[in-house]
Design a protein around this motif. Structure first.
Motif, PDB file in Angstrom:
ATOM      1  N   GLN A  81      18.335  14.131  11.397  1.00 41.53           N
ATOM      2  CA  GLN A  81      18.256  13.910   9.952  1.00 41.53           C
ATOM      3  C   GLN A  81      17.178  12.864   9.640  1.00 41.53           C
ATOM      4  OE1 GLN A  81      19.757  15.786   7.713  1.00 41.53           O
ATOM      5  NE2 GLN A  81      20.743  16.991   9.338  1.00 41.53           N
ATOM      6  N   ASN A  82      17.530  11.581   9.680  1.00 39.87           N
ATOM      7  CA  ASN A  82      16.553  10.543   9.348  1.00 39.87           C
ATOM      8  C   ASN A  82      15.428  10.440  10.374  1.00 39.87           C
ATOM      9  OD1 ASN A  82      17.886   9.772   6.992  1.00 39.87           O
ATOM     10  ND2 ASN A  82      19.326   8.501   8.156  1.00 39.87           N
ATOM     11  N   GLY A  83      15.640  11.028  11.551  1.00 44.47           N
ATOM     12  CA  GLY A  83      14.646  10.934  12.621  1.00 44.47           C
ATOM     13  C   GLY A  83      13.619  12.061  12.624  1.00 44.47           C
ATOM     14  N   TRP A  84      13.598  12.879  11.564  1.00 47.23           N
ATOM     15  CA  TRP A  84      12.576  13.951  11.516  1.00 47.23           C
ATOM     16  C   TRP A  84      11.175  13.318  11.583  1.00 47.23           C
ATOM     17  CZ3 TRP A  84       8.811  14.469   7.655  1.00 47.23           C
ATOM     18  CH2 TRP A  84       8.976  13.661   6.523  1.00 47.23           C
ATOM     19  N   MET A  85      10.191  14.081  12.056  1.00 47.45           N
ATOM     20  CA  MET A  85       8.865  13.498  12.277  1.00 47.45           C
ATOM     21  C   MET A  85       7.794  14.018  11.328  1.00 47.45           C
ATOM     22  SD  MET A  85       8.983  13.168  16.386  1.00 47.45           S
ATOM     23  CE  MET A  85       9.963  11.847  17.107  1.00 47.45           C
ATOM     24  N   VAL A  86       7.590  15.336  11.308  1.00 48.68           N
ATOM     25  CA  VAL A  86       6.552  15.881  10.417  1.00 48.68           C
ATOM     26  C   VAL A  86       7.081  17.119   9.699  1.00 48.68           C
ATOM     27  CG1 VAL A  86       4.572  15.077  11.774  1.00 48.68           C
ATOM     28  CG2 VAL A  86       5.578  17.312  12.274  1.00 48.68           C
ATOM     29  N   LYS A  87       6.459  17.390   8.524  1.00 48.03           N
ATOM     30  CA  LYS A  87       6.674  18.673   7.859  1.00 48.03           C
ATOM     31  C   LYS A  87       5.344  19.410   7.894  1.00 48.03           C
ATOM     32  CE  LYS A  87      10.379  17.018   4.912  1.00 48.03           C
ATOM     33  NZ  LYS A  87      10.900  16.777   3.553  1.00 48.03           N
ATOM     34  N   ILE A  88       5.374  20.622   8.408  1.00 52.44           N
ATOM     35  CA  ILE A  88       4.146  21.409   8.561  1.00 52.44           C
ATOM     36  C   ILE A  88       4.190  22.609   7.623  1.00 52.44           C
ATOM     37  CG2 ILE A  88       2.806  22.838  10.174  1.00 52.44           C
ATOM     38  CD1 ILE A  88       3.677  20.935  12.388  1.00 52.44           C
ATOM     39  N   LYS A  89       3.160  22.720   6.781  1.00 49.09           N
ATOM     40  CA  LYS A  89       3.044  23.892   5.909  1.00 49.09           C
ATOM     41  C   LYS A  89       2.504  25.047   6.736  1.00 49.09           C
ATOM     42  CE  LYS A  89       1.147  25.221   1.360  1.00 49.09           C
ATOM     43  NZ  LYS A  89       1.862  26.460   1.370  1.00 49.09           N
ATOM     44  N   LEU A  90       3.295  26.109   6.838  1.00 45.55           N
ATOM     45  CA  LEU A  90       2.936  27.210   7.735  1.00 45.55           C
ATOM     46  C   LEU A  90       1.682  27.920   7.246  1.00 45.55           C
ATOM     47  CD1 LEU A  90       6.529  28.634   8.188  1.00 45.55           C
ATOM     48  CD2 LEU A  90       5.270  27.152   9.745  1.00 45.55           C
TER      49      LEU A  90
ATOM     50  N   SER B 260       3.547  21.001  18.518  1.00 48.96           N
ATOM     51  CA  SER B 260       3.965  21.745  17.331  1.00 48.96           C
ATOM     52  C   SER B 260       4.432  23.146  17.717  1.00 48.96           C
ATOM     53  CB  SER B 260       2.809  21.852  16.346  1.00 48.96           C
ATOM     54  OG  SER B 260       3.233  22.618  15.237  1.00 48.96           O
ATOM     55  N   PRO B 261       5.607  23.537  17.268  1.00 51.67           N
ATOM     56  CA  PRO B 261       6.091  24.895  17.562  1.00 51.67           C
ATOM     57  C   PRO B 261       5.445  25.952  16.665  1.00 51.67           C
ATOM     58  CG  PRO B 261       7.846  23.530  16.586  1.00 51.67           C
ATOM     59  CD  PRO B 261       6.597  22.702  16.584  1.00 51.67           C
ATOM     60  N   VAL B 262       4.711  25.513  15.640  1.00 51.73           N
ATOM     61  CA  VAL B 262       4.119  26.469  14.690  1.00 51.73           C
ATOM     62  C   VAL B 262       2.674  26.094  14.361  1.00 51.73           C
ATOM     63  CG1 VAL B 262       6.326  27.055  13.584  1.00 51.73           C
ATOM     64  CG2 VAL B 262       4.984  25.095  12.754  1.00 51.73           C
ATOM     65  N   SER B 263       1.949  27.027  13.747  1.00 49.90           N
ATOM     66  CA  SER B 263       0.598  26.761  13.253  1.00 49.90           C
ATOM     67  C   SER B 263       0.670  26.412  11.776  1.00 49.90           C
ATOM     68  CB  SER B 263      -0.294  27.999  13.423  1.00 49.90           C
ATOM     69  OG  SER B 263      -0.319  28.382  14.782  1.00 49.90           O
ATOM     70  N   GLY B 264      -0.177  25.456  11.364  1.00 50.47           N
ATOM     71  CA  GLY B 264      -0.174  25.073   9.966  1.00 50.47           C
ATOM     72  C   GLY B 264      -0.869  23.745   9.747  1.00 50.47           C
ATOM     73  N   VAL B 265      -0.547  23.114   8.638  1.00 48.03           N
ATOM     74  CA  VAL B 265      -1.165  21.845   8.268  1.00 48.03           C
ATOM     75  C   VAL B 265      -0.062  20.823   8.044  1.00 48.03           C
ATOM     76  CG1 VAL B 265      -2.585  20.661   6.553  1.00 48.03           C
ATOM     77  CG2 VAL B 265      -3.116  23.020   7.187  1.00 48.03           C
ATOM     78  N   ILE B 266      -0.269  19.612   8.572  1.00 54.38           N
ATOM     79  CA  ILE B 266       0.737  18.567   8.361  1.00 54.38           C
ATOM     80  C   ILE B 266       0.764  18.203   6.881  1.00 54.38           C
ATOM     81  CG2 ILE B 266       1.454  16.203   8.883  1.00 54.38           C
ATOM     82  CD1 ILE B 266       0.225  16.509  11.644  1.00 54.38           C
TER      83      ILE B 266
END
Lengths: 366, 125
Positions: free
Chosen positions: B95-104, B70-76
Motif C-alpha cells: 500500500q504505502n510502499g508502492w514505488m512508481v505508476k507507469i502509464k501503459l 518494470s513489468p510493463v512498457s510505458g512512461v513513469i
C-alpha cells in the motif's frame, strides 16, 4: 558447510543464515538496524565461534611471535592482549608486507600464548605459521573445540557480572583472565569489535548451550539480543575498524591501512618489516573514511574519482550508518586526497556521488 | 508472508496492480524481507520511458542493493515521494510502499506475469 555449536539456537531464533568463511552463520535475526541499536544502547551477543583459535607454546614462543607479527609482543604482560597482524615476506606472487591476517595475541605465560584469527583465514594462517616454525615451539589449532561469544554494549558488564564471581571491573581494556562464568571455566577478555564496552568469552564447545542460556536469562532485564554478522559489520564500520577482505588483504600494507600503530618498526626483525619501512618513507595511497552527501551507498570495489572524473581510489567498505543515519565508507585514495575535508566522488551505478573524506571513527564516542 | 490475490507478480519480485491504463508497481513482501532494512529507494524521474524489463530504480538495503525491473512498457507518470522514508517499503510493501505508476504505452504485457499462487510456488512458500 560448517556449523558452530549455536547453529540450532540461531535457527530457532529465526536467524537468516549465510555462508561466511565456510560456516553457516546468522547475518541477522530481527533486522540489522534494530540489532545495531541494541548493542549501542544496551547489550547484544554475537556468536563468533567460527573464528580460529591457535595455541603457541614453548620457550621460543615469544621469539616466534616477534618474527611473524607486527606488534611488539615483548610489551605484553601476563593477562594482556594485543591487536596485531601477520605479514607476508618472500612468498611467490605475493607482495612483501601484504597482510596474511589480523589477529589478537593473548599472553597467558612467558611460554604460552593464545591467538584468535579470522575464520576464513585460519587454515592459511596455520600453514603460514608452520612454514615459519622454529625449534622449541608447539602450534595447536583449537578452532574445532572452542566456542567464542562477544557480549557487547553498555550493559554487557552488568549482564556478565550477575553470573560470575570474577570481579569484571578489575579487567582492563585488552586484558583477560581465566575464571568461572555461568558455571563454566573460560577465558574472559575485555575486547570487542563494536566500539562499545564489552567482553569476549571463550570456552569448550560442550558448554555452549548452557552459557548462551545463562547470558540471555541474565540479560533479560536489559532486553539482551542476539546479533548477526550484518550488525557486526555496521558497528565495526562506524568505528573505522578494519575487516580482512575489505580494508586489508594480501595486496595492502598495514602502514597505508592506518595500522602503523600496530606496526612496530623499532622492535627488531619481523616478516614484512622492510616493505613497511618503504611504504612509510614513500606512501602512495592511504585508507580513509568518507561520508556521502546523498543517500546512495558506496559498496566494495566502487571507483573513487576526483572532480574531473579521474580515478583516484577504490572503495573497501560501505554501509548506511544506523547511528549517524548517513552512508559511510572506507577506501584507498591517492595521498593528495587523503586529508580530512577533501572532496571526492564515487561512481555509484554510473552516477558520480559526492563524498567528503573524514577522520575515523565516524562515530565519536565520549 | 502476505501476497494479495488481486496483484500480478514478476520473477524479479515486483508486484503490479492495474488501475485503468496505469500500472502501480512495488516490491513483494518476500523481496522486502530478503533485502532486510531498506534505507534508500532511488527511482527514475517522472517522464522516463521504459520498455518491459527496463530498470526503473534501485533499492538499497543496509547489506545489499537491488535493481528494480518494470513489468510493463510505458512512461513513469508518478513516483512515490513518500519513500524518502524508505523503511515504509519494509512495513507496508503493497500500500504505502508502492514505488512508481507507469502509464501503459500499449496493452499491459500481463500474460508473462504470475498470479499469487504461481509466485508463492516460485519462492517456495
Amino acid at each position: 558447510m560448517k556449523h558452530t555449536p549455536f547453529y540450532q539456537i540461531h535457527k530457532s531464533a529465526g536467524a537468516k543464515l549465510i555462508d561466511f568463511g565456510g560456516f553457516e552463520m546468522p547475518v541477522q535475526y530481527e533486522g540489522i538496524i534494530a540489532e545495531h541499536k541494541a548493542v549501542r544502547n544496551s547489550v547484544g551477543v554475537f556468536d563468533v565461534s567460527h573464528m580460529g583459535e591457535i595455541e603457541v607454546k614453548g620457550t621460543n614462543a615469544l621469539a616466534f611471535l616477534q618474527r611473524i607479527t607486527t606488534n611488539d609482543v615483548s610489551k605484553l604482560a601476563q593477562g594482556q592482549a594485543q591487536y596485531t597482524a601477520m605479514l607476508y615476506q618472500n612468498q611467490k606472487d605475493i607482495m612483501d608486507g601484504g597482510v596474511v591476517d589480523d589477529l589478537i595475541v593473548y599472553k597467558i605465560a612467558d611460554d604460552d600464548y593464545f591467538l584468535i584469527v579470522n575464520a576464513s583465514n585460519k587454515d592459511k594462517d596455520f600453514a603460514w605459521m608452520q612454514r615459519n616454525q622454529i625449534f622449541n615451539l608447539t602450534l595447536t589449532d583449537r578452532s574445532d573445540d572452542l566456542s567464542l561469544l562477544a557480549v557487547q554494549g553498555p550493559n554487557a558488564e552488568r549482564t556478565l557480572q550477575k553470573i560470575t564471581d570474577v570481579d569484571l571491573s578489575k579487567i582492563e581494556y585488552y586484558h583477560f583472565t581465566r575464571g568461572v562464568l555461568a558455571g563454566v571455566e573460560m577465558m574472559i577478555s575485555r575486547t570487542g569489535y563494536t566500539g562499545e564496552p564489552g567482553f569476549e568469552i571463550c570456552f569448550e564447545n560442550g558448554h555452549a548451550e548452557k552459557v548462551w542460556n545463562a547470558l540471555f536469562e541474565s540479560g533479560k532485564e536489559f532486553d539482551i539480543k542476539p546479533i548477526g554478522l550484518g550488525a557486526r559489520d555496521t558497528l565495526r564500520t562506524e568505528m573505522g575498524y578494519s575487516l580482512y577482505g575489505h580494508e586489508i588483504d594480501e595486496t595492502t600494507n598495514p602502514v597505508e591501512a592506518g595500522l602503523g600503530w600496530i606496526t612496530k618498526l623499532d622492535k627488531g626483525a619481523f616478516n614484512g618489516k622492510e616493505a613497511c619501512e618503504k611504504v612509510k618513507a614513500n606512501p602512495a595511497r592511504k585508507l580513509v573514511g568518507f561520508v556521502l552527501k546523498n543517500k546512495s551507498i558506496a559498496r566494495q570495489g566502487f571507483e573513487m574519482m576526483d572532480e574531473a572524473g579521474n580515478k583516484i581510489g577504490v572503495v573497501c567498505s560501505g554501509t548506511m550508518s544506523p547511528s549517524l543515519e548517513k552512508p559511510i565508507g572506507t577506501g584507498y585514495v591517492l595521498l593528495p586526497f587523503a586529508k580530512a575535508g577533501s572532496k571526492v566522488f564515487i561512481n555509484i551505478r554510473g552516477k558520480a556521488e559526492e563524498a567528503e573524506v573524514v577522520k575515523t571513527p565516524f562515530l565519536k564516542k565520549s | 508472508m502476505n501476497f494479495p490475490s488481486e496483484l500480478k507478480y514478476t520473477k524479479d519480485h515486483e508486484w503490479m496492480r492495474l488501475e485503468g491504463d496505469m500500472a502501480v508497481i512495488g516490491i513483494t513482501d518476500y523481496a522486502q524481507s530478503e533485502l532486510g532494512d531498506i534505507v534508500f529507494v532511488d527511482l527514475k524521474a517522472v517522464g522516463t520511458k521504459l520498455n518491459q524489463h527496463d530498470i526503473f530504480g534501485t533499492v538499497e538495503a543496509v547489506k545489499t542493493v537491488s535493481d528494480l525491473f518494470s513489468p510493463v512498457s510505458g512512461v513513469i507518470a508518478e513516483v512515490n515521494t513518500a519513500l524518502s522514508e524508505a523503511s515504509t517499503v519494509n512495513q507496508d510493501p503493497y500500500q504505502n510502499g508502492w514505488m512508481v505508476k507507469i502509464k501503459l504505452s500499449g496493452s499491459a504485457e500481463t500474460d508473462a506475469l504470475m498470479d499469487d499462487a504461481a509466485y508463492k510456488t516460485l519462492i517456495g512458500q
